[in-house]
Scaffold this motif. Structure first.
Motif, PDB file in Angstrom:
ATOM      1  N   THR A  77       0.834  -1.209   0.000  1.00  0.00           N
ATOM      2  CA  THR A  77       0.000   0.000   0.000  1.00  0.00           C
ATOM      3  C   THR A  77       0.865   1.254   0.000  1.00  0.00           C
ATOM      4  O   THR A  77       0.545   2.250  -0.665  1.00  0.00           O
ATOM      5  CB  THR A  77      -0.929  -0.004   1.227  1.00  0.00           C
ATOM      6  OG1 THR A  77      -1.682  -1.215   1.238  1.00  0.00           O
ATOM      7  CG2 THR A  77      -1.886   1.169   1.183  1.00  0.00           C
ATOM      8  N   MET A  78       1.973   1.223   0.743  1.00  0.00           N
ATOM      9  CA  MET A  78       2.893   2.362   0.731  1.00  0.00           C
ATOM     10  C   MET A  78       3.505   2.555  -0.647  1.00  0.00           C
ATOM     11  O   MET A  78       3.730   3.689  -1.083  1.00  0.00           O
ATOM     12  CB  MET A  78       3.989   2.164   1.776  1.00  0.00           C
ATOM     13  CG  MET A  78       3.548   2.414   3.200  1.00  0.00           C
ATOM     14  SD  MET A  78       2.966   4.105   3.493  1.00  0.00           S
ATOM     15  CE  MET A  78       4.468   5.036   3.169  1.00  0.00           C
ATOM     16  N   GLU A  79       3.766   1.465  -1.349  1.00  0.00           N
ATOM     17  CA  GLU A  79       4.269   1.590  -2.725  1.00  0.00           C
ATOM     18  C   GLU A  79       3.237   2.309  -3.602  1.00  0.00           C
ATOM     19  O   GLU A  79       3.581   3.174  -4.408  1.00  0.00           O
ATOM     20  CB  GLU A  79       4.573   0.207  -3.298  1.00  0.00           C
ATOM     21  CG  GLU A  79       5.107   0.267  -4.733  1.00  0.00           C
ATOM     22  CD  GLU A  79       5.333  -1.099  -5.332  1.00  0.00           C
ATOM     23  OE1 GLU A  79       6.061  -1.194  -6.341  1.00  0.00           O
ATOM     24  OE2 GLU A  79       4.785  -2.092  -4.806  1.00  0.00           O
ATOM     25  N   GLU A  80       1.970   1.971  -3.412  1.00  0.00           N
ATOM     26  CA  GLU A  80       0.916   2.649  -4.167  1.00  0.00           C
ATOM     27  C   GLU A  80       0.871   4.138  -3.831  1.00  0.00           C
ATOM     28  O   GLU A  80       0.652   4.983  -4.703  1.00  0.00           O
ATOM     29  CB  GLU A  80      -0.434   1.992  -3.889  1.00  0.00           C
ATOM     30  CG  GLU A  80      -0.545   0.582  -4.447  1.00  0.00           C
ATOM     31  CD  GLU A  80      -1.841  -0.105  -4.052  1.00  0.00           C
ATOM     32  OE1 GLU A  80      -2.432   0.302  -3.023  1.00  0.00           O
ATOM     33  OE2 GLU A  80      -2.255  -1.038  -4.759  1.00  0.00           O
ATOM     34  N   ALA A  81       1.073   4.466  -2.555  1.00  0.00           N
ATOM     35  CA  ALA A  81       1.086   5.874  -2.150  1.00  0.00           C
ATOM     36  C   ALA A  81       2.206   6.634  -2.844  1.00  0.00           C
ATOM     37  O   ALA A  81       2.025   7.772  -3.309  1.00  0.00           O
ATOM     38  CB  ALA A  81       1.234   5.985  -0.634  1.00  0.00           C
ATOM     39  N   MET A  82       3.393   6.005  -2.920  1.00  0.00           N
ATOM     40  CA  MET A  82       4.519   6.662  -3.585  1.00  0.00           C
ATOM     41  C   MET A  82       4.298   6.752  -5.094  1.00  0.00           C
ATOM     42  O   MET A  82       4.712   7.723  -5.748  1.00  0.00           O
ATOM     43  CB  MET A  82       5.818   5.911  -3.281  1.00  0.00           C
ATOM     44  CG  MET A  82       6.214   5.911  -1.809  1.00  0.00           C
ATOM     45  SD  MET A  82       6.370   7.568  -1.083  1.00  0.00           S
ATOM     46  CE  MET A  82       4.956   7.569   0.048  1.00  0.00           C
ATOM     47  N   GLN A  83       3.623   5.757  -5.673  1.00  0.00           N
ATOM     48  CA  GLN A  83       3.270   5.835  -7.088  1.00  0.00           C
ATOM     49  C   GLN A  83       2.265   6.961  -7.330  1.00  0.00           C
ATOM     50  O   GLN A  83       2.309   7.639  -8.367  1.00  0.00           O
ATOM     51  CB  GLN A  83       2.705   4.491  -7.560  1.00  0.00           C
ATOM     52  CG  GLN A  83       3.748   3.395  -7.643  1.00  0.00           C
ATOM     53  CD  GLN A  83       3.148   2.038  -7.961  1.00  0.00           C
ATOM     54  OE1 GLN A  83       1.933   1.829  -7.834  1.00  0.00           O
ATOM     55  NE2 GLN A  83       3.987   1.097  -8.376  1.00  0.00           N
ATOM     56  N   ASP A  84       1.357   7.163  -6.381  1.00  0.00           N
ATOM     57  CA  ASP A  84       0.427   8.292  -6.475  1.00  0.00           C
ATOM     58  C   ASP A  84       1.200   9.607  -6.547  1.00  0.00           C
ATOM     59  O   ASP A  84       0.889  10.481  -7.366  1.00  0.00           O
ATOM     60  CB  ASP A  84      -0.506   8.323  -5.260  1.00  0.00           C
ATOM     61  CG  ASP A  84      -1.530   7.199  -5.268  1.00  0.00           C
ATOM     62  OD1 ASP A  84      -1.738   6.588  -6.327  1.00  0.00           O
ATOM     63  OD2 ASP A  84      -2.102   6.931  -4.190  1.00  0.00           O
ATOM     64  N   VAL A  85       2.199   9.765  -5.679  1.00  0.00           N
ATOM     65  CA  VAL A  85       3.002  10.992  -5.672  1.00  0.00           C
ATOM     66  C   VAL A  85       3.654  11.194  -7.034  1.00  0.00           C
ATOM     67  O   VAL A  85       3.656  12.306  -7.577  1.00  0.00           O
ATOM     68  CB  VAL A  85       4.074  10.937  -4.565  1.00  0.00           C
ATOM     69  CG1 VAL A  85       4.995  12.155  -4.665  1.00  0.00           C
ATOM     70  CG2 VAL A  85       3.431  10.894  -3.187  1.00  0.00           C
ATOM     71  N   ARG A  86       4.220  10.125  -7.599  1.00  0.00           N
ATOM     72  CA  ARG A  86       4.884  10.243  -8.907  1.00  0.00           C
ATOM     73  C   ARG A  86       3.878  10.652  -9.990  1.00  0.00           C
ATOM     74  O   ARG A  86       4.188  11.454 -10.869  1.00  0.00           O
ATOM     75  CB  ARG A  86       5.545   8.918  -9.274  1.00  0.00           C
ATOM     76  CG  ARG A  86       6.699   8.546  -8.363  1.00  0.00           C
ATOM     77  CD  ARG A  86       7.829   9.552  -8.473  1.00  0.00           C
ATOM     78  NE  ARG A  86       8.981   9.123  -7.707  1.00  0.00           N
ATOM     79  CZ  ARG A  86       9.617   9.873  -6.819  1.00  0.00           C
ATOM     80  NH1 ARG A  86       9.181  11.093  -6.553  1.00  0.00           N
ATOM     81  NH2 ARG A  86      10.670   9.426  -6.180  1.00  0.00           N
ATOM     82  N   ALA A  87       2.668  10.102  -9.934  1.00  0.00           N
ATOM     83  CA  ALA A  87       1.644  10.470 -10.908  1.00  0.00           C
ATOM     84  C   ALA A  87       1.264  11.945 -10.755  1.00  0.00           C
ATOM     85  O   ALA A  87       1.093  12.674 -11.742  1.00  0.00           O
ATOM     86  CB  ALA A  87       0.412   9.584 -10.747  1.00  0.00           C
ATOM     87  N   MET A  88       1.140  12.404  -9.522  1.00  0.00           N
ATOM     88  CA  MET A  88       0.808  13.810  -9.265  1.00  0.00           C
ATOM     89  C   MET A  88       1.923  14.724  -9.767  1.00  0.00           C
ATOM     90  O   MET A  88       1.670  15.795 -10.335  1.00  0.00           O
ATOM     91  CB  MET A  88       0.550  14.013  -7.776  1.00  0.00           C
ATOM     92  CG  MET A  88      -0.675  13.271  -7.265  1.00  0.00           C
ATOM     93  SD  MET A  88      -0.683  13.023  -5.463  1.00  0.00           S
ATOM     94  CE  MET A  88      -2.031  11.851  -5.284  1.00  0.00           C
TER      95      MET A  88
END
Length: 289
Positions: free
Chosen positions: A225-236
Motif C-alpha cells: 500500500t505504501m508503494e501505491e502511495a509513492m506511485q500516487d506521488v509520482r503520478a501527481m
C-alpha cells in the motif's frame, strides 16, 4: 545511506551502544552509561567520523549520506544538543544533517537546519516555509492521521501520498521497517505473533516487512500500500509537468470532496481511487492533445 544517530534519543545525553574488537576481544566500548559530551566519546566520535567520511569518499558515497545527531530532542535539552553537535559539526560541513523533531524552536535558532517533523506537528514547519522539508509518522498518530497500523484500512494508509504532494514535501521518513524488538530493545519478539512490541505500540507500527527464513524480507500488505502511495506521488508530479501545482491539488480535492490535510485521509476505497483517477485524467488530457 542513512547513518545511525550519534547520540541517544530524546535527550542526547548518552552514547549509543558501540561494540568493537580490541586486541582480539569483542567488547562494548560505549553505551547508555557514557556521557555524550565526555572527552573519551568525543575523541572516539571525531576519529570514527574522519575515517568513515574518508572511506565513503573512496566509494563515491559520501554525498549520498544522511547524518543524525539525536532522535526527537525536546526543548529542555536544546543547549546540550547544540553542545554535542558543535563537537563534531565541523567534520560534517557540506553534508546533510537531519533530525526528527516536533518543536520548531530547534529550527528557529539554527540547531537543526533540516528538521523532519512528525505529521501531527508538521504544519508550523510548513507555514514557516522550511525548505527541503521531510515528515514522518511513528507511534502516536492515530485519530485522523495516515499510518501503517493493522487497524487501518489500506485507503487510509495510502492517503499519505496525496498529503505529501499537497504540501510539496521533499521526503518521507518511515518508522519502522524491520524492528523486531520490544520497547528500548529489551528483548526480541516474534513478529508473526506479536506486532506491537509486547503492547508497546499499535500493531503494525514497528515493522512493515516480515523476516523470511533466509534473511530476506517478506512483503506485508502495508508495504504494498505504501508503494501505491509513492506511485500516487509520482503520478501527481507527472501531472504537474502539464499543470500548476495548485491546479493539480484543486482537481484532487474536488475528487475527494474535501480539503486534503494531514488529518483528512480518504474515508473509503472509492474516495482514494477517485483522487488517483482524477490525476490520471489530467495526464491523459495533456498527453492526448
Amino acid at each position: 545511506l542513512e547513518i545511525s544517530h550519534f547520540f541517544t534519543q530524546w535527550g542526547a545525553a548518552h552514547a549509543p551502544k558501540i561494540m568493537a574488537t580490541v586486541d582480539g576481544e569483542y567488547k562494548k566500548l560505549f553505551g547508555w552509561e557514557t556521557d555524550a559530551a565526555g572527552e573519551e566519546y568525543t575523541v572516539f566520535l571525531r576519529t570514527f567520523l574522519t575515517e568513515l567520511i574518508a572511506h565513503l569518499k573512496t566509494r563515491g558515497d559520501d554525498k549520498r549520506c544522511f547524518f543524525h545527531i539525536s532522535d526527537e530532542p525536546s526543548t529542555e535539552y536544546i543547549d546540550r544538543f547544540n553542545k554535542i553537535k558543535g563537537n563534531i559539526e565541523d567534520l560534517l560541513e557540506g553534508y546533510t544533517i537531519m533530525d526528527a523533531l516536533s518543536d520548531i524552536d530547534f529550527y528557529n535558532i539554527g540547531a537543526v537546519t533540516e528538521p523532519v517533523p512528525v505529521t501531527a506537528h508538521a504544519m508550523p514547519f510548513i507555514e514557516a516555509g522550511v525548505k527541503n522539508l521531510w515528515v514522518y509518522y511513528a507511534c502516536n498518530e492515530v485519530i485522523g492521521y495516515s499510518n501503517c497500523y493493522l487497524s487501518m484500512p489500506s485507503w487510509r494508509t495510502r492517503s499519505i501520498g496525496m498529503q505529501l504532494y499537497k504540501y510539496n514535501l521533499k521526503g518521507f521518513l518511515h518508522w519502522g521497517f524491520n524492528y523486531y524488538n520490544n520497547r528500548a530493545s529489551g528483548d526480541a519478539i516474534n513478529p508473526y505473533l506479536d506486532l506491537g512490541g509486547e503492547d508497546w505500540v499499535n500493531a503494525g507500527d514497528t515493522f512493515i516487512v516480515y523476516p523470511n527464513n533466509d534473511g530476506t524480507p517478506l512483503e506485508s500488505i502495508r508495504i504494498m500500500t505504501m508503494e501505491e502511495a509513492m506511485q500516487d506521488v509520482r503520478a501527481m508530479q507527472l501531472a504537474e509537468k502539464y499543470y500548476t501545482h495548485e491546479e493539480v491539488v484543486r482537481v484532487m480535492e474536488e475528487a475527494l470532496g474535501d480539503e486534503i490535510t494531514f488529518t483528512r485521509c480518504a474515508h473509503t476505497a472509492d474516495e482514494m481511487l477517485r483522487v488517483r483517477e482524477a490525476v490520471n485524467e489530467l495526464i491523459r488530457r495533456a498527453t492526448q492533445k
